[in-house]
Each structure stands twice: as C-alpha cells, then as structure tokens.
Design an enzyme around this catalytic site. Structure first.
Site, PDB file in Angstrom:
ATOM      1  N   HIS A 167       0.576  -1.299   0.335  1.00  0.00           N
ATOM      2  CA  HIS A 167      -0.254   0.098   0.028  1.00  0.00           C
ATOM      3  C   HIS A 167       0.939   0.913  -0.031  1.00  0.00           C
ATOM      4  CE1 HIS A 167      -3.003   2.913   1.004  1.00  0.00           C
ATOM      5  NE2 HIS A 167      -4.172   1.976   0.500  1.00  0.00           N
ATOM      6  N   ASP A 224      -8.055  -5.245  -0.223  1.00  0.00           N
ATOM      7  CA  ASP A 224      -8.192  -6.209  -1.230  1.00  0.00           C
ATOM      8  C   ASP A 224      -8.056  -7.679  -0.535  1.00  0.00           C
ATOM      9  OD1 ASP A 224      -7.801  -3.479  -3.183  1.00  0.00           O
ATOM     10  OD2 ASP A 224      -9.461  -3.985  -2.639  1.00  0.00           O
TER      11      ASP A 224
END
Ligand code: SDX
Length: 437
Positions: free
Chosen positions: A315, A372
């Site tokens: 991320h 996700d």
C-alpha cells in the site's frame, strides 16, 4: 456541519537554497499528521517546478474527512476509528458521518435513511442503456457508462453551485449505486432487473436486488450476509486522497457535474493496482491453487525481472497492517462458517499471508495484506462473480468520493487542477517536406 480545523501557520519557514539564492516557504500544520510546505509560489519565485511522480510527497488539498496513519495502521472517518464504526455503526450512518462531519441523531438518521431509500429507484429509461452492452461486458465497463449517463437524466441536480442540487445529486448517487450495481449483475445472468424495496435496509436491499428472483420465489435475506455486506461497505467507504478520489477531485475541479466525476472515479478504481486488486487477488489465489505452490509465487513477486506482484499486498500509505484487512479477515471466517463453505482459497490466503509476513523481502518493503486481500474471498463465498468485486468497491466508495467532491466544491480556495511537467521531448524544429524526410 463539523468544525473545520483551520490549518496552523508555523512560525518556522522552509528554506530552499538554489545556487546563491535562498527562498522561503510557509509551513502549515493540521489537526494531526504531517505538516506541509506551501510551495504554491515556487514557480513564480524560482522558475522551477517540483517533481513528484505518483504524488508520493504531495498534499493535494486540505481535508477534514478521512485520516490515515500508515505507520500505526490507523484509519479514521471524521475522527472515528474504522474498527469501532465497523463493529457499532451501519453504512448509511457512516455515509451521513462522511457527508456531514458528525454522527446523526436518531431523527437525523431516520430522515437520511428515508431520503436515501426514496431515491433508490432509477429512471425507467436508464434500463435501456443495458441493452446496448454485450451480456459478457465487464460490469465495471457498464458502471462507467451508466453512472456517467445519469447526468443525461437528472438535470435538476447538476448545478454544482446550488447546495441543494449538490445534496440531491449526492443522495441520488448513494441511493442508486446499489440498484445499478445489481442491474449489472442481473444483466450478465439474463435475469430480469429487480426493483428496490423500501422495507429493506441498504445492504439487504442490495442483496435482494442482486440475488432475488421475486416473480419466481420469495428471497429471504440472510442477516449474517447482510451484516457482512454492510460491514464491507463501511470498510470501503473512503480512504483519503487515493487514486480514484484524486480523479474525482481533479474532474470536479473543472466544474464537471457530480455524475460525470463519479464515473471518472469508477474508471480509475477499476485498475488492478487500485480497486481492481480484489478481483486480481482472487484470480491470483486460484492461479496459486495450493499451499505447496506459494513459495514459487513469493519468489516471482520478489524477482525484479518478473512484473508479477502479490495482489492484495502492499500500500502507498500503510507501511503497517491495513486495519480494514484485519476486520475483513475476521468477517471472512464468520461468513464462510455461516455458509458452511470450505473454500480452500481461504487456507491458501492465510498461508500466503503467514509466509509473506515472515519473508525478509516483504518485511523490508513493509508489504502487508491490504483491504483487497480478504474481500474477494468473502464476496465469492456470498455468491458474487469475481468481476463484480470492484463494482461493490465502487458502490461503497461513492459516498467517500461524493463527500470529498463536496468538500472541494465548498472550499473557497478551490481552483482547477492543472499540474505541469518536466519536458524531455524535442525542442523547436522546422517542418520537413515529405519529399525530404
Ligand atoms: C487500494 O491509495 C489507497 O488508499 C488505495 C486503497 C483505497 O482504499 O482507496 O487502499 C485501495 O488500491 C489498495 C491497494 C490494492 N492494490 C494491490 O493490492 C496491488 C498490489 N500492490 C501493489 O501494486 C502496490 O503495493 C501498490 C500499488 C498498492 C502501492 O504501490 P507503491 O506505493 O507505488 O509502491 P511501489 O510500487 O513503489 O512498491 C515499493 C516496493 C517496490 O520494490 P522496489 O522497486 O522498491 O524494489 O515494493 C514492491 C515494489 O516492487 N512491491 C511489491 C508489491 N507492492 C509493492 N512487491 C511484490 N508484491 C507487491 N504487491
């Protein structure tokens, strides 16, 4: 309206020295998080641009909506920790919070819920757009088209300078996204569209419109699934200035109508590096197939010459765990248990997470599972096809996008976004006739 923290102007200044010249720039502090250096006069003062591809060190705006601390793995919506909201709140209450800055009173929540509920139906002619798509069209392609086309129907809520029209457009988008998302699923199956029901809550209604076949049999919503769906919506609702939110803000900065701006956000979210990662992650888990194959894929992910990346890992901001992934990991377990689903992919995912988090490459690069990673496993267990995963992400993120859009429109300092470049192309040269080339 929430109290808007005014930025604090530091007594210190940032000094930039270029050659024998020094330039000073103001430093601002917010309510929490990193300070910023205001470089808006840098080009005027130095005839130079800053250079920050991917905006890794750039604050594009002031915002009071969502705060992320990547090192602590902290996510706050208007100051409230995501873990508390996921446990105690519901999606419409969180939507009210993101839009208005405060949790609603009972009366405010009741009116907001009523207003959203009575906007869930779409204009009947909107249905005709679907007939122009192939049945096997990716649902995100349909969402880009149909949401953008809403500006061809709802002309009475496209004047961005009218606060009431902005509110109506925001409500219409939040209310109609589930209806249109369910329609994209129904269209792919050849089943008829299902009209919304006003006696169901937001998540129940979405499941009903997606999986119900009311003319044939009654659809009874499973409360565990409805609760999981609502929690997934809460976790995906907003996330600071991510790629799709920045897309919505940039589109909105030109004065484009809110429906067109949200369609732009949907397009950006679709990418596998962003919201498309949930679909890509589940496909990756199936490609890995078994726990025994995991080391081979970990090696591919670490190989500089291999473009393969572990989808659902890493991320831009979180350099610690993504708090949403923690909540979703627990929800995955609950949903699969409730449904009696023994999905070997959950075991592969858990083992992949364990191995990756022990691997020095992932530790050094601070790569943790993100939002996700587990969402696809839950959504697949709930019966959604993989292609629908990012549609659900867009459904939930619409309230974040429209809240950020509204904050930008209301900002008196707002102006059209127009970055510059470092030009590395040809300098001026004269045209050459074709016979002389
Ligand atoms: C979302 O921004 C948001 O807030 C997004 C989001 C939201 O709610 O809006 O949180 C939703 O988009 C979550 C992210 C979903 N995407 C994925 O899961 C796709 C896989 N992840 C990567 O593509 C990547 O981690 C990104 C895009 C998420 C972040 O990329 P960055 O910040 O640009 O980091 P990077 O690509 O520069 O990577 C840093 C290093 C690189 O190695 P070096 O060049 O330094 O040697 O880490 C490596 C990368 O190669 N790396 C990975 C990796 N992610 C980064 N290596 C293997 N597998 C990965 N997944």
């Amino acid at each position: 309206m929430s109290k808007k923290y005014e930025k604090k102007i530091s007594s210190e200044k940032a000094t930039l020295t270029i050659g024998d010249k020094s330039f000073e720039f103001p430093i601002y502090g917010g309510s929490t998080g990193p300070d910023v250096i205001d470089i808006s006069t840098l080009y005027r003062d130095t005839n130079m641009f800053t250079y920050d591809p991917g905006f890794t060190s750039t604050a594009s705006c002031e915002s009071a909506i969502t705060y992320i601390d990547g090192d602590k793995g902290e996510l706050l919506y208007r100051g409230y920790p995501i873990e508390q909201l996921a446990e105690k709140s519901d999606f419409l209450e969180v939507s009210y919070l993101l839009l208005n800055g405060e949790l609603p009173s009972e009366a405010e929540k009741s009116k907001f819920t009523h207003d959203i509920t009575y906007h869930t139906m779409v204009h009947e002619q909107l249905n005709r757009f679907f007939g122009g798509f192939r049945r096997d069209a990716h649902p995100m392609a349909i969402m880009c088209g149909v949401i953008g086309a809403m500006s061809a129907f709802y002309h009475d809520s496209t004047d961005i300078n009218d606060p009431n029209q902005r509110r109506v457009a925001s409500y219409r988008l939040i209310a109609k996204m589930p209806t249109i998302a369910a329609m994209t699923y129904k269209y792919s199956t050849g089943q008829p569209f299902v009209y919304p029901r006003n006696d169901l809550n937001y998540a129940e209604n979405f499941l009903y419109m997606t999986f119900g076949v009311p003319t044939c049999e009654e659809y009874v919503v499973n409360p565990i699934l409805a609760d999981a769906m609502d929690k997934i919506f809460i976790l995906h609702a907003d996330h600071e200035q991510n790629a799709s939110t920045s897309t919505v803000r940039l589109a909105g900065s030109s004065g484009a109508n809110p429906f067109a701006c949200i369609a732009a956000g949907i397009a950006s979210l679709w990418g596998p590096a962003h919201g498309g990662a949930n679909e890509a992650c589940l496909k990756m888990l199936y490609e890995i197939g078994t726990v025994e194959n995991i080391p081979k894929y970990i090696a591919k992910a670490k190989d500089k010459n291999d473009p393969f990346r572990l989808m659902g890992f890493g991320h831009r901001v979180y350099k610690n765990f993504d708090p949403r992934a923690k909540v979703l990991q627990q929800a995955a377990h609950e949903v699969l248990e409730e449904l009696g689903v023994n999905d070997p992919m959950l075991e592969v995912a858990r083992e992949l997470e364990r191995i990756a988090l022990e691997d020095e490459y992932f530790i050094e690069k601070k790569l943790y599972p993100n939002v996700d990673f587990y969402s696809g496993i839950i959504l697949k267990a709930m019966g959604f096809p993989t292609e629908m995963f990012t549609v659900l992400f867009a459904l939930a993120r619409t309230v974040g996008w429209i809240s950020q859009w509204g904050e930008m429109i209301k900002d008196p300092k707002q102006k059209i976004g127009r970055p510059r470049q470092l030009f590395i192309g040809e300098s001026t040269r004269d045209y050459i006739d074709i016979g002389k080339r």
